[in-house]
Design a protein around this motif. Structure first.
Motif, PDB file in Angstrom:
ATOM      1  N   LEU A  25       9.942  -0.883 -10.185  1.00  0.00           N
ATOM      2  CA  LEU A  25      10.344  -0.356  -8.880  1.00  0.00           C
ATOM      3  C   LEU A  25       9.705   0.998  -8.599  1.00  0.00           C
ATOM      4  CD1 LEU A  25      14.089  -1.420  -8.673  1.00  0.00           C
ATOM      5  CD2 LEU A  25      12.140  -2.373  -7.429  1.00  0.00           C
ATOM      6  N   LEU A  26       9.540   1.824  -9.617  1.00  0.00           N
ATOM      7  CA  LEU A  26       8.834   3.101  -9.427  1.00  0.00           C
ATOM      8  C   LEU A  26       7.374   2.868  -9.048  1.00  0.00           C
ATOM      9  CD1 LEU A  26      10.272   5.294 -12.317  1.00  0.00           C
ATOM     10  CD2 LEU A  26      10.551   5.653  -9.857  1.00  0.00           C
ATOM     11  N   LEU A  27       6.725   1.923  -9.695  1.00  0.00           N
ATOM     12  CA  LEU A  27       5.337   1.601  -9.362  1.00  0.00           C
ATOM     13  C   LEU A  27       5.230   1.063  -7.938  1.00  0.00           C
ATOM     14  CD1 LEU A  27       2.358   1.236 -10.232  1.00  0.00           C
ATOM     15  CD2 LEU A  27       3.009  -1.081 -10.941  1.00  0.00           C
ATOM     16  N   VAL A  28       6.117   0.169  -7.559  1.00  0.00           N
ATOM     17  CA  VAL A  28       6.104  -0.392  -6.207  1.00  0.00           C
ATOM     18  C   VAL A  28       6.375   0.711  -5.180  1.00  0.00           C
ATOM     19  CG1 VAL A  28       7.359  -1.922  -4.631  1.00  0.00           C
ATOM     20  CG2 VAL A  28       6.671  -2.740  -6.871  1.00  0.00           C
ATOM     21  N   GLY A  29       7.318   1.580  -5.468  1.00  0.00           N
ATOM     22  CA  GLY A  29       7.592   2.694  -4.557  1.00  0.00           C
ATOM     23  C   GLY A  29       6.385   3.593  -4.383  1.00  0.00           C
ATOM     24  N   TRP A  30       5.694   3.863  -5.481  1.00  0.00           N
ATOM     25  CA  TRP A  30       4.507   4.713  -5.392  1.00  0.00           C
ATOM     26  C   TRP A  30       3.415   4.023  -4.584  1.00  0.00           C
ATOM     27  CZ3 TRP A  30      -0.506   4.175  -7.437  1.00  0.00           C
ATOM     28  CH2 TRP A  30      -1.304   5.306  -7.301  1.00  0.00           C
ATOM     29  N   LEU A  31       3.225   2.720  -4.791  1.00  0.00           N
ATOM     30  CA  LEU A  31       2.178   1.997  -4.073  1.00  0.00           C
ATOM     31  C   LEU A  31       2.469   1.855  -2.582  1.00  0.00           C
ATOM     32  CD1 LEU A  31       1.385  -0.920  -6.556  1.00  0.00           C
ATOM     33  CD2 LEU A  31      -0.108   0.993  -5.958  1.00  0.00           C
ATOM     34  N   THR A  32       3.718   1.656  -2.229  1.00  0.00           N
ATOM     35  CA  THR A  32       4.046   1.316  -0.842  1.00  0.00           C
ATOM     36  C   THR A  32       4.559   2.474  -0.006  1.00  0.00           C
ATOM     37  OG1 THR A  32       6.270   0.624  -1.487  1.00  0.00           O
ATOM     38  CG2 THR A  32       4.563  -1.070  -1.424  1.00  0.00           C
ATOM     39  N   LEU A  33       5.070   3.514  -0.632  1.00  0.00           N
ATOM     40  CA  LEU A  33       5.693   4.581   0.146  1.00  0.00           C
ATOM     41  C   LEU A  33       4.936   5.909   0.083  1.00  0.00           C
ATOM     42  CD1 LEU A  33       9.431   3.837  -0.687  1.00  0.00           C
ATOM     43  CD2 LEU A  33       8.148   3.193   1.354  1.00  0.00           C
ATOM     44  N   ARG A  34       3.702   5.880  -0.356  1.00  0.00           N
ATOM     45  CA  ARG A  34       2.920   7.125  -0.362  1.00  0.00           C
ATOM     46  C   ARG A  34       2.147   7.219   0.947  1.00  0.00           C
ATOM     47  NH1 ARG A  34      -2.521   5.844  -3.204  1.00  0.00           N
ATOM     48  NH2 ARG A  34      -2.360   3.597  -3.222  1.00  0.00           N
ATOM     49  N   THR A 115       8.679   3.158   7.621  1.00  0.00           N
ATOM     50  CA  THR A 115       8.669   3.653   9.002  1.00  0.00           C
ATOM     51  C   THR A 115       8.498   5.161   9.066  1.00  0.00           C
ATOM     52  OG1 THR A 115      11.086   3.818   9.053  1.00  0.00           O
ATOM     53  CG2 THR A 115      10.106   1.759   9.838  1.00  0.00           C
ATOM     54  N   GLY A 116       8.922   5.868   8.039  1.00  0.00           N
ATOM     55  CA  GLY A 116       8.809   7.325   8.042  1.00  0.00           C
ATOM     56  C   GLY A 116       7.632   7.854   7.249  1.00  0.00           C
ATOM     57  N   VAL A 117       6.746   6.973   6.773  1.00  0.00           N
ATOM     58  CA  VAL A 117       5.625   7.399   5.945  1.00  0.00           C
ATOM     59  C   VAL A 117       4.338   7.346   6.774  1.00  0.00           C
ATOM     60  CG1 VAL A 117       4.300   6.899   3.860  1.00  0.00           C
ATOM     61  CG2 VAL A 117       6.756   6.527   3.883  1.00  0.00           C
ATOM     62  N   PRO A 118       3.610   8.450   6.850  1.00  0.00           N
ATOM     63  CA  PRO A 118       2.356   8.443   7.616  1.00  0.00           C
ATOM     64  C   PRO A 118       1.346   7.449   7.034  1.00  0.00           C
ATOM     65  CG  PRO A 118       3.006  10.683   7.070  1.00  0.00           C
ATOM     66  CD  PRO A 118       3.920   9.771   6.328  1.00  0.00           C
ATOM     67  N   GLY A 119       0.760   6.654   7.918  1.00  0.00           N
ATOM     68  CA  GLY A 119      -0.247   5.696   7.500  1.00  0.00           C
ATOM     69  C   GLY A 119       0.305   4.345   7.104  1.00  0.00           C
ATOM     70  N   GLN A 120       1.603   4.190   7.007  1.00  0.00           N
ATOM     71  CA  GLN A 120       2.235   2.919   6.638  1.00  0.00           C
ATOM     72  C   GLN A 120       2.945   2.344   7.862  1.00  0.00           C
ATOM     73  OE1 GLN A 120       1.855   1.498   3.784  1.00  0.00           O
ATOM     74  NE2 GLN A 120       1.419   3.094   2.302  1.00  0.00           N
ATOM     75  N   VAL A 121       2.863   1.023   8.013  1.00  0.00           N
ATOM     76  CA  VAL A 121       3.523   0.364   9.142  1.00  0.00           C
ATOM     77  C   VAL A 121       4.386  -0.788   8.626  1.00  0.00           C
ATOM     78  CG1 VAL A 121       1.784   0.935  10.872  1.00  0.00           C
ATOM     79  CG2 VAL A 121       1.534  -1.130   9.528  1.00  0.00           C
ATOM     80  N   VAL A 122       5.359  -1.146   9.423  1.00  0.00           N
ATOM     81  CA  VAL A 122       6.265  -2.244   9.086  1.00  0.00           C
ATOM     82  C   VAL A 122       5.566  -3.560   9.372  1.00  0.00           C
ATOM     83  CG1 VAL A 122       8.470  -3.316   9.657  1.00  0.00           C
ATOM     84  CG2 VAL A 122       8.280  -0.842   9.602  1.00  0.00           C
TER      85      VAL A 122
END
Length: 182
Positions: A25-34, A115-122
Protein backbone atom coordinates in the motif's frame (compact mmCIF):
# COMPACT_ATOMS: atom_id res chain seq x y z
CA UNK A 1 -5.56 -25.10 12.60
CA UNK A 2 -8.77 -24.10 14.28
CA UNK A 3 -10.54 -20.89 13.33
CA UNK A 4 -9.23 -18.21 15.65
CA UNK A 5 -6.40 -20.32 17.00
CA UNK A 6 -3.43 -18.40 18.30
CA UNK A 7 -0.65 -20.75 17.30
CA UNK A 8 2.77 -19.40 16.41
CA UNK A 9 2.37 -20.35 12.74
CA UNK A 10 -0.88 -18.38 12.47
CA UNK A 11 0.65 -15.37 14.17
CA UNK A 12 3.67 -15.42 11.85
CA UNK A 13 1.43 -15.89 8.79
CA UNK A 14 -0.76 -12.93 9.74
CA UNK A 15 2.22 -10.76 10.64
CA UNK A 16 3.83 -11.48 7.29
CA UNK A 17 0.54 -10.69 5.54
CA UNK A 18 0.08 -7.40 7.36
CA UNK A 19 3.71 -6.38 6.75
CA UNK A 20 3.55 -7.17 3.03
CA UNK A 21 0.15 -5.47 2.76
CA UNK A 22 1.44 -2.26 4.33
CA UNK A 23 4.55 -2.29 2.14
CA UNK A 24 2.43 -2.75 -0.98
CA UNK A 25 0.00 0.00 0.00
CA UNK A 26 2.91 2.39 0.63
CA UNK A 27 4.32 1.60 -2.81
CA UNK A 28 0.92 2.08 -4.47
CA UNK A 29 0.42 5.35 -2.59
CA UNK A 30 3.80 6.60 -3.73
CA UNK A 31 3.13 5.62 -7.35
CA UNK A 32 -0.38 7.04 -7.57
CA UNK A 33 -0.48 10.00 -5.22
CA UNK A 34 2.75 11.83 -6.00
CA UNK A 35 2.52 15.09 -7.96
CA UNK A 36 3.50 14.94 -11.61
CA UNK A 37 5.06 17.80 -13.52
CA UNK A 38 3.16 17.67 -16.82
CA UNK A 39 2.66 20.43 -19.39
CA UNK A 40 -1.04 19.58 -19.79
CA UNK A 41 -3.65 17.35 -18.21
CA UNK A 42 -6.55 15.38 -19.61
CA UNK A 43 -10.02 15.78 -18.18
CA UNK A 44 -11.28 13.35 -15.58
CA UNK A 45 -12.82 10.20 -17.07
CA UNK A 46 -16.17 9.52 -15.42
CA UNK A 47 -17.63 7.45 -18.27
CA UNK A 48 -17.07 3.70 -17.75
CA UNK A 49 -14.98 1.93 -20.41
CA UNK A 50 -14.29 5.14 -22.38
CA UNK A 51 -10.61 5.11 -21.38
CA UNK A 52 -10.31 1.41 -22.17
CA UNK A 53 -11.74 2.02 -25.66
CA UNK A 54 -9.30 4.89 -26.16
CA UNK A 55 -6.39 2.69 -25.02
CA UNK A 56 -7.43 -0.07 -27.43
CA UNK A 57 -7.53 2.48 -30.27
CA UNK A 58 -3.85 3.35 -29.62
CA UNK A 59 -2.68 -0.13 -30.58
CA UNK A 60 -2.10 -3.47 -28.88
CA UNK A 61 1.24 -2.63 -27.25
CA UNK A 62 0.06 0.62 -25.67
CA UNK A 63 -3.29 -0.91 -24.69
CA UNK A 64 -1.59 -3.89 -23.06
CA UNK A 65 0.76 -1.64 -21.14
CA UNK A 66 -1.96 0.73 -19.88
CA UNK A 67 -4.69 -1.83 -19.19
CA UNK A 68 -2.22 -4.36 -17.78
CA UNK A 69 -0.74 -1.71 -15.51
CA UNK A 70 -4.15 -0.92 -14.04
CA UNK A 71 -4.95 -4.63 -13.65
CA UNK A 72 -1.65 -5.33 -11.88
CA UNK A 73 -1.50 -2.23 -9.64
CA UNK A 74 -3.74 -3.58 -6.87
CA UNK A 75 -3.75 -7.27 -7.85
CA UNK A 76 -1.46 -8.27 -4.94
CA UNK A 77 -4.26 -7.19 -2.59
CA UNK A 78 -6.23 -10.21 -3.83
CA UNK A 79 -3.68 -12.40 -2.03
CA UNK A 80 -2.40 -10.10 0.72
CA UNK A 81 -5.79 -9.19 2.23
CA UNK A 82 -6.78 -12.85 2.89
CA UNK A 83 -3.22 -13.53 4.08
CA UNK A 84 -3.46 -10.70 6.59
CA UNK A 85 -6.78 -12.12 7.78
CA UNK A 86 -5.16 -15.50 8.36
CA UNK A 87 -8.33 -17.55 7.92
CA UNK A 88 -7.89 -21.07 6.64
CA UNK A 89 -11.44 -22.43 6.85
CA UNK A 90 -13.71 -19.91 5.15
CA UNK A 91 -16.23 -19.95 2.33
CA UNK A 92 -14.45 -19.22 -0.99
CA UNK A 93 -17.32 -17.04 -2.20
CA UNK A 94 -17.44 -15.01 1.01
CA UNK A 95 -13.68 -14.56 0.93
CA UNK A 96 -13.81 -13.40 -2.70
CA UNK A 97 -16.64 -10.97 -1.95
CA UNK A 98 -14.83 -9.46 1.06
CA UNK A 99 -11.55 -9.16 -0.80
CA UNK A 100 -13.09 -7.59 -3.91
CA UNK A 101 -15.10 -5.14 -1.81
CA UNK A 102 -11.99 -4.10 0.12
CA UNK A 103 -10.00 -3.78 -3.12
CA UNK A 104 -12.72 -1.63 -4.68
CA UNK A 105 -12.81 0.64 -1.63
CA UNK A 106 -9.02 1.02 -1.62
CA UNK A 107 -9.08 1.81 -5.36
CA UNK A 108 -11.87 4.35 -4.80
CA UNK A 109 -9.88 5.99 -2.00
CA UNK A 110 -6.87 6.27 -4.32
CA UNK A 111 -8.96 7.75 -7.13
CA UNK A 112 -10.56 10.25 -4.77
CA UNK A 113 -7.16 11.10 -3.30
CA UNK A 114 -5.88 11.90 -6.78
CA UNK A 115 -8.33 14.80 -7.08
CA UNK A 116 -6.09 16.94 -4.88
CA UNK A 117 -2.76 15.91 -6.45
CA UNK A 118 -1.30 18.07 -9.24
CA UNK A 119 -0.91 16.15 -12.47
CA UNK A 120 -3.21 13.27 -11.44
CA UNK A 121 -6.79 12.86 -12.66
CA UNK A 122 -9.68 10.62 -11.69
CA UNK A 123 -10.34 7.70 -14.03
CA UNK A 124 -13.30 5.40 -13.43
CA UNK A 125 -11.71 2.80 -15.71
CA UNK A 126 -8.77 2.57 -13.31
CA UNK A 127 -11.24 1.81 -10.52
CA UNK A 128 -12.85 -0.94 -12.62
CA UNK A 129 -9.55 -2.47 -13.76
CA UNK A 130 -7.98 -2.32 -10.29
CA UNK A 131 -10.99 -4.15 -8.84
CA UNK A 132 -10.93 -6.78 -11.61
CA UNK A 133 -7.21 -7.29 -10.95
CA UNK A 134 -7.89 -7.92 -7.24
CA UNK A 135 -10.66 -10.40 -8.12
CA UNK A 136 -8.50 -12.28 -10.64
CA UNK A 137 -5.54 -12.57 -8.29
CA UNK A 138 -7.77 -13.82 -5.49
CA UNK A 139 -9.57 -16.34 -7.70
CA UNK A 140 -6.34 -17.67 -9.20
CA UNK A 141 -4.25 -18.07 -6.04
CA UNK A 142 -6.16 -18.01 -2.75
CA UNK A 143 -8.40 -21.12 -3.05
CA UNK A 144 -5.48 -23.29 -4.18
CA UNK A 145 -3.18 -21.97 -1.44
CA UNK A 146 -5.82 -22.45 1.25
CA UNK A 147 -6.49 -26.02 0.07
CA UNK A 148 -2.77 -26.78 0.21
CA UNK A 149 -2.44 -25.30 3.71
CA UNK A 150 -5.51 -27.24 4.91
CA UNK A 151 -4.06 -30.51 3.59
CA UNK A 152 -0.75 -29.80 5.29
CA UNK A 153 -2.53 -28.97 8.55
CA UNK A 154 -4.59 -32.17 8.40
CA UNK A 155 -1.44 -34.23 7.81
CA UNK A 156 0.16 -32.57 10.81
CA UNK A 157 -2.82 -33.33 13.05
CA UNK A 158 -3.25 -36.98 11.93
CA UNK A 159 -0.32 -38.75 13.49
CA UNK A 160 -0.40 -42.46 12.63
CA UNK A 161 -0.47 -44.93 15.51
CA UNK A 162 2.72 -46.93 16.09
CA UNK A 163 2.57 -50.29 14.32
CA UNK A 164 2.06 -53.30 16.62
CA UNK A 165 0.95 -51.27 19.67
CA UNK A 166 -2.54 -50.42 20.81
CA UNK A 167 -3.36 -46.81 21.38
CA UNK A 168 -5.03 -46.28 24.77
CA UNK A 169 -8.59 -45.11 24.37
CA UNK A 170 -9.22 -44.06 27.96
CA UNK A 171 -11.64 -45.45 30.50
CA UNK A 172 -15.20 -46.44 29.68
CA UNK A 173 -17.67 -43.79 30.81
CA UNK A 174 -20.13 -44.85 33.51
CA UNK A 175 -23.30 -43.32 34.78
CA UNK A 176 -23.39 -43.20 38.54
CA UNK A 177 -26.12 -42.15 40.90
CA UNK A 178 -29.02 -43.27 38.75
CA UNK A 179 -31.92 -44.10 41.00
CA UNK A 180 -34.55 -46.79 40.45
CA UNK A 181 -37.92 -45.53 39.28
CA UNK A 182 -40.90 -46.04 41.69
Amino acid sequence: MRQGSGGQAVIRFRAAGVSLLLAHLLLVGWLTLRPLDVPWMTAANLQPFAGIKADLALGPVTATRRIGGDLLLLAPLGVLLPMAGGRLFVSPLASLARTVAAGALISLAIELGQTGVPGQVVDVDSLILNTVGVALAHALFVPACRARLRRREQRRIRVPAPVGREVPQGSTPTISGVGIAP
